[in-house]
Design an enzyme around this catalytic site. Sequence first.
Site, PDB file in Angstrom:
ATOM      1  N   ASP A 108      -8.775   2.765   5.190  1.00 43.42           N
ATOM      2  CA  ASP A 108      -7.543   3.532   5.385  1.00 43.42           C
ATOM      3  C   ASP A 108      -7.811   5.033   5.453  1.00 43.42           C
ATOM      4  O   ASP A 108      -6.914   5.833   5.208  1.00 43.42           O
ATOM      5  CB  ASP A 108      -6.527   3.222   4.284  1.00 43.42           C
ATOM      6  CG  ASP A 108      -5.099   3.545   4.698  1.00 43.42           C
ATOM      7  OD1 ASP A 108      -4.813   3.540   5.911  1.00 43.42           O
ATOM      8  OD2 ASP A 108      -4.265   3.818   3.815  1.00 43.42           O
ATOM      9  N   ASP A 146      -6.242  -2.244  10.847  1.00 44.71           N
ATOM     10  CA  ASP A 146      -6.180  -0.816  11.209  1.00 44.71           C
ATOM     11  C   ASP A 146      -7.528  -0.183  11.539  1.00 44.71           C
ATOM     12  O   ASP A 146      -7.570   0.951  12.028  1.00 44.71           O
ATOM     13  CB  ASP A 146      -5.518   0.031  10.102  1.00 44.71           C
ATOM     14  CG  ASP A 146      -4.068  -0.327   9.873  1.00 44.71           C
ATOM     15  OD1 ASP A 146      -3.486  -1.042  10.708  1.00 44.71           O
ATOM     16  OD2 ASP A 146      -3.507   0.103   8.838  1.00 44.71           O
ATOM     17  N   ASP A 298       3.663  -0.776   0.399  1.00 35.42           N
ATOM     18  CA  ASP A 298       2.737  -0.146   1.346  1.00 35.42           C
ATOM     19  C   ASP A 298       2.075   1.090   0.728  1.00 35.42           C
ATOM     20  O   ASP A 298       1.103   1.596   1.280  1.00 35.42           O
ATOM     21  CB  ASP A 298       3.477   0.289   2.613  1.00 35.42           C
ATOM     22  CG  ASP A 298       4.032  -0.894   3.382  1.00 35.42           C
ATOM     23  OD1 ASP A 298       3.266  -1.827   3.667  1.00 35.42           O
ATOM     24  OD2 ASP A 298       5.240  -0.894   3.692  1.00 35.42           O
TER      25      ASP A 298
END
Length: 324
Positions: A108, A146, A298
Amino acid sequence: MRAARIAGLLAGALLLSACGSPQPPPLNPLFGQRLWVDRQSPVAVAAEALRQSGRGAEADALAPIASQPVATWLTHDDAPRRAQRVVAEAEVAGALPVLVLYHRPHRDCGSYSAGGSRDAESYARWIAAVADVIGSRRALVVLEPDAVPQLLTGACATAAEETYAMLATAIERLSANENTLIYLDAGHPGWIDDTDRLAEALRRAGIERADGFSLNVSNFASDAANEEYGDRLSATLGGVQYVTDVSRNGNGAPAAPAGGVDGWCNPPSAALGVDPQIGAERAYAVAKLWIKVPGESDGDCRPGEPAAGEFWYDYATRLINQRR
């Protein structure tokens, strides 16, 4: 063997018949299978804790999530132990488990879900340990949500070459397990519009040795948006199959300023999507899955919100109550 099987499916999908009409889509490798329901999922555990404390009505309110097949996220060094329980119980039940492998270095890009393996070598060992546990048992793996889109947006640009190599190595190791289906994450429809650029990045990450790509993981794009984008990306890649996350897309993508947290982090308008389901016998979109665990945060994007990955009762019930 996997490469030959995929090549055959793609060739069959792309060939033209004698009359010039396209052949049907490739066979769905998930068709006829049952998705596994984890009785120890975060939501099921939360419901049981409520029941044990005498709050039966609140426990019952979580049933629309706890009763469904939801993916298991492997995010820490204890992943092999957790994977062992999941694949063993699913095998006994005769059902297909969904595992999300989310432990790469630079995860991330240091944002709300930061963490992961210390370095590329540690990550390779982690992947190998998980793959060894899965072995010959059937499992569906969503690989590193991602990761590839973040490389294209520059968020983790300094680690790009290393990340491409790590993903390709991970796919190579996982694909040695003949019954492991691998879907490399490709982001969501509102992220990378240039599918040619995204397809090239997915190729660099080794998608040709995987079974396809995943879309909309932990996001909110509508079924229609996912299908349009997924089919377009699939065609760019030569007919690759894909799975979509429909866990929280019941109301579609939130109306929010581009880049703002309201568009992706615990958006107030979100709702459960359709129940998890396998696609048609022949399909490019092979399954709609609940990949993100509905009710898990999240990130602590607003005051009072839990950290990423923590279960949040009020959010879970909001997703349920706002479902159409």
